[in-house]
Enzyme design. Structure first.
Site, PDB file in Angstrom:
ATOM      1  CG  HIS A 190       4.911   2.540   5.640  1.00 42.67           C
ATOM      2  ND1 HIS A 190       6.154   3.126   5.463  1.00 42.67           N
ATOM      3  CD2 HIS A 190       4.988   1.331   5.028  1.00 42.67           C
ATOM      4  CE1 HIS A 190       6.929   2.303   4.773  1.00 42.67           C
ATOM      5  NE2 HIS A 190       6.265   1.224   4.500  1.00 42.67           N
TER       6      HIS A 190
HETATM    7  O1  RIB Z   1       4.408   3.542   0.827  1.00 39.46           O
HETATM    8  C1  RIB Z   1       3.765   2.992   1.956  1.00 39.46           C
HETATM    9  C2  RIB Z   1       2.280   3.175   1.841  1.00 39.46           C
HETATM   10  O2  RIB Z   1       1.809   2.498   0.682  1.00 39.46           O
HETATM   11  C3  RIB Z   1       1.520   2.551   3.020  1.00 39.46           C
HETATM   12  O3  RIB Z   1       0.327   3.263   3.239  1.00 39.46           O
HETATM   13  C4  RIB Z   1       1.206   1.179   2.516  1.00 39.46           C
HETATM   14  O4  RIB Z   1       0.052   0.612   3.138  1.00 39.46           O
HETATM   15  C5  RIB Z   1       0.923   1.463   1.074  1.00 39.46           C
HETATM   16  O5  RIB Z   1      -0.436   1.934   0.979  1.00 39.46           O
END
Ligand code: RIB
Ligand code: CA
Length: 313
Positions: free
Chosen positions: A243
């Site tokens: 992500h």
């Molecule tokens: O939903 C994914 C996000 O939430 C990413 O940034 C992960 O590190 C959590 O913070």
């Protein structure tokens, strides 16, 4: 061209760690002015400590790390140990940090740094809940127009939620903060689950990290080996979704990404859909566009870039 000046706001988190390492391995593209920690994946004391651990892993102990808000603006903190483990960086065994967290509060660092630089020269890269950013905007409205751009990981449209049926974690944890940021008028680029779920650490890609044979390469392989469990079980994914590294990769190679400039609003009333990013992808309303909402990625190009930059550390 001079490297972009950035502040990384983060809740490490294995994927945050990889995003930070990508930035620290790309000095010709980004100059990290500082790292501000926020409560999210794990509580603030751990996210701040983990940010230091990552800087030390990269051999970049000159990067200042600041602790910020330890809870959302108006609700209890929700954490994600079920995804990231108790430490937030489960997977590799990394030494406790020697470098100290700065005394200054992260929100004050954000405000002072934007004020100290020419308008339009500092980019803010939130990788967790938007509490620090929203608090900085509330305390110092003058900085809103000075921020060059916000490139954040958060939200979802076609992929819907990963923490509730409707909401992605970063936005869900502090929807009021997200609402402030998305209504601020700052130029925003959003990396939602729609694109991050296409950046999967398949086995060959994990093997390439490990084959670097460096402490960084092996640690990233071990982090993503741990981090993939949740998504493999829930989505049947082919590997861990990276992500947050989509944010730093966008700063270096925006051509790897495509999206639409659309209206995105945040649900802050309904318990059923709290924290949902209501993205007008099909432009069915007359609500004005406020965000570049990214939908696709050249995943091979992304992993080639990431592996090449990690090899430098
Ligand atoms: O939903 C994914 C996000 O939430 C990413 O940034 C992960 O590190 C959590 O913070
Ligand atoms: Ca994160």
């Amino acid at each position: 061209m001079a490297p972009r000046k950035i502040i990384i706001d983060t809740d490490p988190g294995q994927d945050d760690a990889v995003a930070i390492l990508l930035a620290l391995g790309s000095p010709e593209d980004v100059e990290v002015l500082g790292i501000t920690a926020v409560a999210g994946n794990v509580p603030l004391d751990l996210t701040a400590k983990n940010a230091c651990i990552i800087c030390e892993l990269a051999g970049k102990t000159d990067i200042p790390v600041f602790a910020g808000c330890d809870r959302p603006l108006g609700r209890d903190l929700v954490t994600a140990e079920h995804v990231h483990g108790k430490t937030g960086l489960d997977g590799p065994s990394l030494p406790a940090p020697v470098m100290a967290v700065q005394e200054q509060h992260a929100v004050d660092f954000l405000i002072d740094t934007v004020r100290a630089h020419d308008a339009g020269t500092v980019t803010v890269c939130p990788l967790g809940p938007l509490t620090n950013i929203a608090t900085a905007f509330q305390h110092a409205p003058d900085i809103v127009e000075k921020v060059q751009q916000i490139v954040l990981m958060g939200g979802a449209y076609f992929e819907v939620g990963n923490i509730t049926p409707a909401a992605e974690f970063n936005i869900y944890v502090d929807p009021e903060a997200a609402d402030i940021v998305f209504k601020s008028g700052v130029d925003i680029v959003v990396m939602p689950l729609d694109v991050t779920h296409k950046a999967l650490v398949t086995q060959p890609r994990n093997d390439a990290f490990r084959a670097l044979g460096t402490p960084v390469g092996i640690a990233v392989a071990e982090m993503t080996d741990f981090f993939e469990r949740f998504d493999k079980e829930k989505y049947g994914s082919a590997g861990a979704p990276l992500h947050d590294p989509c944010v730093t990769a966008y700063l270096i190679r925006p051509d790897l990404f495509t999206g639409r400039h659309i209206n995105v609003e945040i649900e802050t009333s309904s318990d059923l859909t709290m924290g949902m990013t209501v993205a007008d992808w099909w432009r069915v309303t007359d609500r004005s566009a406020n965000a570049m909402f990214i939908g696709d990625i050249d995943a091979d190009g992304f992993f080639d870039l990431l592996t090449e930059r990690l090899a430098r550390l």
